[in-house]
Design a protein around this motif. Structure first.
Motif, mmCIF file in Angstrom:
data_model
loop_
_atom_site.group_PDB
_atom_site.id
_atom_site.type_symbol
_atom_site.label_atom_id
_atom_site.label_comp_id
_atom_site.label_asym_id
_atom_site.label_seq_id
_atom_site.Cartn_x
_atom_site.Cartn_y
_atom_site.Cartn_z
ATOM 1 N N ASN A 6 0.822 -1.221 0.000
ATOM 2 C CA ASN A 6 0.000 0.000 0.000
ATOM 3 C C ASN A 6 0.853 1.267 0.000
ATOM 4 O OD1 ASN A 6 -2.292 -1.576 0.148
ATOM 5 N ND2 ASN A 6 -2.530 -1.333 2.348
ATOM 6 N N GLN A 7 2.031 1.192 0.559
ATOM 7 C CA GLN A 7 2.911 2.357 0.675
ATOM 8 C C GLN A 7 3.896 2.470 -0.480
ATOM 9 O OE1 GLN A 7 4.347 0.668 4.339
ATOM 10 N NE2 GLN A 7 3.471 2.344 5.539
ATOM 11 N N LEU A 8 3.874 1.517 -1.386
ATOM 12 C CA LEU A 8 4.931 1.399 -2.394
ATOM 13 C C LEU A 8 5.021 2.590 -3.338
ATOM 14 C CD1 LEU A 8 7.178 -0.237 -3.722
ATOM 15 C CD2 LEU A 8 5.435 -1.395 -5.077
ATOM 16 N N VAL A 9 3.935 2.961 -3.983
ATOM 17 C CA VAL A 9 3.997 4.013 -5.000
ATOM 18 C C VAL A 9 4.485 5.323 -4.396
ATOM 19 C CG1 VAL A 9 2.651 5.385 -6.637
ATOM 20 C CG2 VAL A 9 2.283 2.925 -6.486
ATOM 21 N N ALA A 10 3.954 5.702 -3.246
ATOM 22 C CA ALA A 10 4.388 6.946 -2.598
ATOM 23 C C ALA A 10 5.870 6.895 -2.257
ATOM 24 C CB ALA A 10 3.560 7.197 -1.337
ATOM 25 N N SER A 11 6.335 5.751 -1.782
ATOM 26 C CA SER A 11 7.747 5.598 -1.438
ATOM 27 C C SER A 11 8.636 5.706 -2.673
ATOM 28 C CB SER A 11 7.961 4.250 -0.747
ATOM 29 O OG SER A 11 9.319 4.056 -0.463
ATOM 30 N N LEU A 12 8.229 5.065 -3.776
ATOM 31 C CA LEU A 12 9.038 5.089 -4.998
ATOM 32 C C LEU A 12 9.038 6.456 -5.660
ATOM 33 C CD1 LEU A 12 8.175 1.658 -6.667
ATOM 34 C CD2 LEU A 12 10.154 2.251 -5.264
ATOM 35 N N ARG A 13 7.970 7.211 -5.502
ATOM 36 C CA ARG A 13 7.928 8.569 -6.065
ATOM 37 C C ARG A 13 8.964 9.456 -5.368
ATOM 38 N NH1 ARG A 13 5.751 7.947 -10.797
ATOM 39 N NH2 ARG A 13 3.663 7.098 -10.757
ATOM 40 N N TYR A 144 -11.863 -7.739 6.632
ATOM 41 C CA TYR A 144 -12.343 -6.384 6.916
ATOM 42 C C TYR A 144 -11.812 -5.368 5.902
ATOM 43 C CZ TYR A 144 -13.332 -8.785 11.256
ATOM 44 O OH TYR A 144 -13.776 -9.695 12.181
ATOM 45 N N GLU A 145 -10.633 -5.641 5.361
ATOM 46 C CA GLU A 145 -10.037 -4.747 4.373
ATOM 47 C C GLU A 145 -10.481 -5.062 2.950
ATOM 48 O OE1 GLU A 145 -5.675 -3.813 6.191
ATOM 49 O OE2 GLU A 145 -6.072 -5.884 5.569
ATOM 50 N N PHE A 146 -11.032 -6.260 2.741
ATOM 51 C CA PHE A 146 -11.405 -6.714 1.409
ATOM 52 C C PHE A 146 -12.371 -5.755 0.693
ATOM 53 C CE2 PHE A 146 -11.219 -11.153 -0.649
ATOM 54 C CZ PHE A 146 -11.135 -10.598 -1.914
ATOM 55 N N ALA A 151 -13.235 -1.880 -3.741
ATOM 56 C CA ALA A 151 -13.633 -0.530 -4.141
ATOM 57 C C ALA A 151 -12.473 0.214 -4.810
ATOM 58 C CB ALA A 151 -14.140 0.249 -2.929
ATOM 59 N N GLN A 152 -11.259 0.044 -4.290
ATOM 60 C CA GLN A 152 -10.080 0.679 -4.895
ATOM 61 C C GLN A 152 -9.811 0.128 -6.284
ATOM 62 O OE1 GLN A 152 -6.996 -0.029 -1.993
ATOM 63 N NE2 GLN A 152 -7.159 2.038 -1.168
ATOM 64 N N LYS A 153 -9.921 -1.194 -6.423
ATOM 65 C CA LYS A 153 -9.704 -1.822 -7.742
ATOM 66 C C LYS A 153 -10.716 -1.284 -8.750
ATOM 67 C CE LYS A 153 -6.892 -5.145 -8.466
ATOM 68 N NZ LYS A 153 -5.655 -4.959 -9.203
ATOM 69 N N GLN A 160 -17.415 2.432 -9.874
ATOM 70 C CA GLN A 160 -17.744 2.390 -8.452
ATOM 71 C C GLN A 160 -18.946 1.480 -8.263
ATOM 72 O OE1 GLN A 160 -18.615 6.364 -7.247
ATOM 73 N NE2 GLN A 160 -20.198 6.672 -8.785
ATOM 74 N N ALA A 161 -19.112 1.011 -7.047
ATOM 75 C CA ALA A 161 -20.218 0.108 -6.748
ATOM 76 C C ALA A 161 -20.710 0.376 -5.336
ATOM 77 C CB ALA A 161 -19.768 -1.341 -6.877
ATOM 78 N N ASP A 162 -21.973 0.054 -5.119
ATOM 79 C CA ASP A 162 -22.507 0.197 -3.765
ATOM 80 C C ASP A 162 -22.026 -0.975 -2.909
ATOM 81 O OD1 ASP A 162 -24.068 -1.978 -4.542
ATOM 82 O OD2 ASP A 162 -25.899 -0.807 -4.734
#
Length: 194
Positions: A6-13, A144-146, A151-153, A160-162
């Motif tokens: 989850n932190q990868l893109v921000a770290s690589l930027r 719980y994170e699923f 939603a992110q995918k 988007q979906a309800d």
């Protein structure tokens, strides 16, 4: 330094390290992390890629050759080392421990471990890489994170979906991230953005 996918893109930027290690429990997240690393490296001029598939028959001298044979006219390159068992053997362990001291000018080394356990985490070669590289952990997504992950995918493909629809997708894939990703991609092909 250790981070999660989850932190990868921000770290690589902020910073693109010379050595990156992708490991963990979730294969899809590992694959996606490797793709993100390669995409960002490509944007920064690392155009060539050399794949080293380190199975039981792999000769670890190939890694030394790949690192030392960057020609005078070569572009920046990524050396992609894939260790399917997560256990490189004695020769591989020595090569990986030595990797942090190598001259990696115009080169990025990406190590991915398809299998991972406590024994690997406690090995000397893994500890050595931990000190000299960015460690990216593909953590299993909890139930719980699923919903947030689904939603992110969907949002990545402008959809988007309800909550009811997201729960339906989760129920159908029974916690399998790869199956969920495929179903979401199908939705992107069948339905318009929105």
């Amino acid at each position: 330094m250790q981070i999660t996918t989850n932190q990868l893109v921000a770290s690589l930027r902020r910073n693109l390290p010379k050595i990156l290690v992708v490991y963990g429990e979730e294969t899809l997240l590992q694959i996606e992390a490797c793709q993100q690393i390669k995409r960002i490296a490509h944007e920064r001029g690392y155009k060539d890629q050399k794949l080293l598939y380190a199975d039981q028959t792999f000769d670890w001298n190939e890694l030394d050759l790949a690192i030392s044979n960057l020609s005078l006219f070569a572009t920046k390159q990524i050396i992609d080392i894939r260790i399917p068992t997560g256990k490189p053997g004695a020769a591989g362990a020595k090569a990986l421990q030595k990797l942090g001291d190598s001259d990696l000018t115009d080169m990025i080394v990406l190590v991915s471990l398809s299998s991972f356990d406590r024994q690997i985490k406690n090995s000397k070669w893994f500890q050595s890489l931990d000190k000299s590289s960015l460690m990216i952990y593909a953590q299993k997504i909890s139930k719980y994170e699923f919903p947030r992950w689904v939603a992110q995918k969907l949002s990545h493909q402008n959809q988007q979906a309800d909550r009811e629809t997201i729960d339906f997708i989760i129920e159908r894939v029974e916690g399998n991230l790869l199956a969920a990703s495929q179903e979401i991609e199908k939705l992107g092909l069948v339905l318009p953005a929105g």
